[in-house]
Design a protein around this motif. Structure first.
Motif, short mmCIF file in Angstrom:
data_model
loop_
_atom_site.label_atom_id
_atom_site.label_comp_id
_atom_site.label_asym_id
_atom_site.label_seq_id
_atom_site.Cartn_x
_atom_site.Cartn_y
_atom_site.Cartn_z
N SER A 33 22.37 33.00 45.70
CA SER A 33 22.27 33.68 44.46
C SER A 33 23.00 34.90 44.34
N CYS A 34 22.71 35.65 45.62
CA CYS A 34 23.42 36.95 45.65
C CYS A 34 25.05 36.87 45.65
N SER A 35 25.54 36.17 46.54
CA SER A 35 26.99 35.55 46.43
C SER A 35 27.45 35.07 45.10
N THR A 36 26.66 34.27 44.79
CA THR A 36 27.19 33.96 43.14
C THR A 36 27.31 35.31 41.98
N ALA A 37 26.16 36.11 42.29
CA ALA A 37 26.34 37.41 41.54
C ALA A 37 27.49 38.13 41.89
N VAL A 38 27.78 38.03 43.19
CA VAL A 38 29.18 38.75 43.59
C VAL A 38 30.46 38.09 42.84
N CYS A 39 30.25 36.72 43.10
CA CYS A 39 31.45 36.00 42.41
C CYS A 39 31.54 36.15 40.76
N LEU A 40 30.50 36.23 40.36
CA LEU A 40 30.48 36.84 38.74
C LEU A 40 31.01 38.30 38.58
N LEU A 41 30.52 39.11 39.19
CA LEU A 41 30.89 40.59 39.16
C LEU A 41 32.44 40.61 39.28
N LEU A 42 33.00 40.12 40.20
CA LEU A 42 34.50 40.22 40.80
C LEU A 42 35.33 39.05 40.20
N GLY A 43 34.65 37.84 40.10
CA GLY A 43 35.46 36.57 39.78
C GLY A 43 36.08 36.61 38.33
N VAL A 44 35.09 37.15 37.48
CA VAL A 44 35.15 36.99 36.02
C VAL A 44 36.49 37.89 35.56
N PRO A 45 36.56 39.28 35.98
CA PRO A 45 37.61 40.16 35.74
C PRO A 45 38.80 39.52 36.35
N LEU A 46 38.81 38.99 37.42
CA LEU A 46 39.96 38.24 38.27
C LEU A 46 40.45 37.32 37.26
N ALA A 47 39.74 36.22 36.71
CA ALA A 47 40.20 35.21 36.19
C ALA A 47 40.56 35.63 34.69
N LEU A 48 40.02 36.73 34.19
CA LEU A 48 40.74 37.27 32.97
C LEU A 48 42.10 37.72 33.04
N VAL A 49 42.15 38.68 34.18
CA VAL A 49 43.56 39.02 34.46
C VAL A 49 44.67 37.94 34.83
N LEU A 50 44.26 37.02 35.62
CA LEU A 50 45.01 35.82 35.74
C LEU A 50 45.54 34.94 34.53
N ALA A 51 44.55 35.05 33.72
CA ALA A 51 44.86 34.10 32.67
C ALA A 51 45.59 34.53 31.28
N ARG A 52 45.15 36.27 31.30
CA ARG A 52 45.56 36.92 30.20
C ARG A 52 46.69 37.77 30.44
N CYS A 53 47.21 38.14 31.69
CA CYS A 53 48.25 39.16 31.94
C CYS A 53 49.52 38.74 32.40
N SER A 54 50.41 39.28 32.49
CA SER A 54 51.66 38.82 32.94
C SER A 54 52.38 40.22 33.60
N PHE A 55 52.49 39.79 34.81
CA PHE A 55 53.44 41.03 35.65
C PHE A 55 54.13 40.45 36.86
N PRO A 56 54.89 41.02 37.57
CA PRO A 56 55.39 40.56 38.77
C PRO A 56 54.58 40.32 39.86
N GLY A 57 54.65 39.45 40.38
CA GLY A 57 53.67 38.89 41.39
C GLY A 57 52.23 38.14 40.96
N LEU A 58 52.33 37.86 39.66
CA LEU A 58 51.14 37.19 39.40
C LEU A 58 51.06 35.69 39.91
N ARG A 59 51.84 34.94 40.14
CA ARG A 59 51.88 33.66 40.82
C ARG A 59 51.53 33.95 42.25
N LEU A 60 52.00 34.88 42.71
CA LEU A 60 51.63 35.20 44.27
C LEU A 60 49.94 35.45 44.54
N LEU A 61 49.81 36.42 43.48
CA LEU A 61 48.27 36.77 43.34
C LEU A 61 47.51 35.58 43.27
#
Length: 270
Positions: free
Chosen positions: A68-96
């Motif tokens: 449960s705690c690790s899932t909360a960590v995934c939500l806290l960090l993973g949701v913003p990360l997924a938003l950046v990967l899906a909505r942003c465009s910058f050099p190194g995006l594919r590598l990230l």
């Protein structure tokens, strides 16, 4: 209606060559038979006692709390990360994106070693944390970190796919009406991709619950502290085979429930 359904089924079958059904049946048997073997091997008379022993309950309790705690960590960090990967465009995006998904294919033991050399006493960050009096390796916190490390890519992958599938049309309309980015995210974006977010969350929880290799390498196996249910199964395999099978069935049932819930969410999102 029955005849039309039969015709539709016949048309669907006609799209496949006849020889495909034999290897398909073998493939299904290859996956299903080991699960059936676990069910057959369970000592049902002793099952309640085996899964309610002190060691089993301690491992189950620890697994549920840390997952449960690790899932909360995934939500806290993973949701913003997924938003950046899906909505942003910058050099190194594919590598990230590639690096974020590496834990999906990385052997868990290797992941545990990487975490140990990051957060361990002599690790990249561990030595500095040690000065502050924080010891992470071989603690309950290490279990949470190990689980989040291997589970976060599942949430990111699921949510990023949902975001890309929905596009940005509704967000653009909301922005033109004067909504701030935070309001657009809360009122438009997240509700639209809720099925994908729910599926990713459930998958992350299930992956955390079943994590073994990274946890053993980075957190060890201390009863009540770091010994989760998969570790308990591994230990009981040598001393009490019946207990190992009983606990394995518990994990199989959890996995089946997760798959059913996830598939249902995805169907609702179509």
């Amino acid at each position: 209606m029955l005849r039309s359904g039969q015709q539709r089924s016949a048309q669907q079958r006609a799209g496949l060559p006849g020889w495909a059904f034999a290897p398909a049946a073998l493939g299904a048997a290859f996956v299903v038979l080991p699960l059936v073997a676990v069910v057959v091997k369970v000592d049902w008379a002793a099952f309640p006692a085996l899964v309610t022993s002190d060691a089993s309950l301690a491992a189950l309790r620890l697994s549920l709390v840390t997952a449960s705690c690790s899932t909360a960590v995934c939500l806290l960090l993973g949701v913003p990360l997924a938003l950046v990967l899906a909505r942003c465009s910058f050099p190194g995006l594919r590598l990230l994106r590639s690096l974020v998904l590496v834990p999906l294919v990385l052997p868990p033991v290797v992941g545990g070693i990487a975490l140990l050399y990051t957060f361990g006493r002599q690790g990249l960050l561990g030595s500095s944390l040690e000065v502050l009096g924080l010891r992470i390796a071989f603690s309950t916190a290490a279990v949470v970190i190990a689980q989040a490390f291997v589970a976060m890519p599942f949430l990111v992958l699921s949510l990023e796919g949902a975001l890309r599938g929905r596009g940005t049309r509704y967000e653009q309309v909301a922005a033109t009406l004067g909504a701030s980015p935070s309001i657009v995210l809360r009122r438009v974006t997240l509700p639209l991709v809720l099925p994908g977010l729910a599926s990713g969350t459930v998958l992350a929880f299930a992956r955390s619950l079943g994590e073994f290799g990274a946890t053993l390498t980075f957190a060890g196996s201390l009863q009540g502290v770091t010994r989760t249910l998969p570790l308990e199964v591994y230990l009981q395999r040598e001393s009490d085979a019946r207990g190992a099978v009983a606990l394995s069935l518990v994990l199989v049932v959890v996995a089946v429930v997760v798959i059913v819930v996830t598939r249902g969410r995805r169907t609702e999102g179509v």
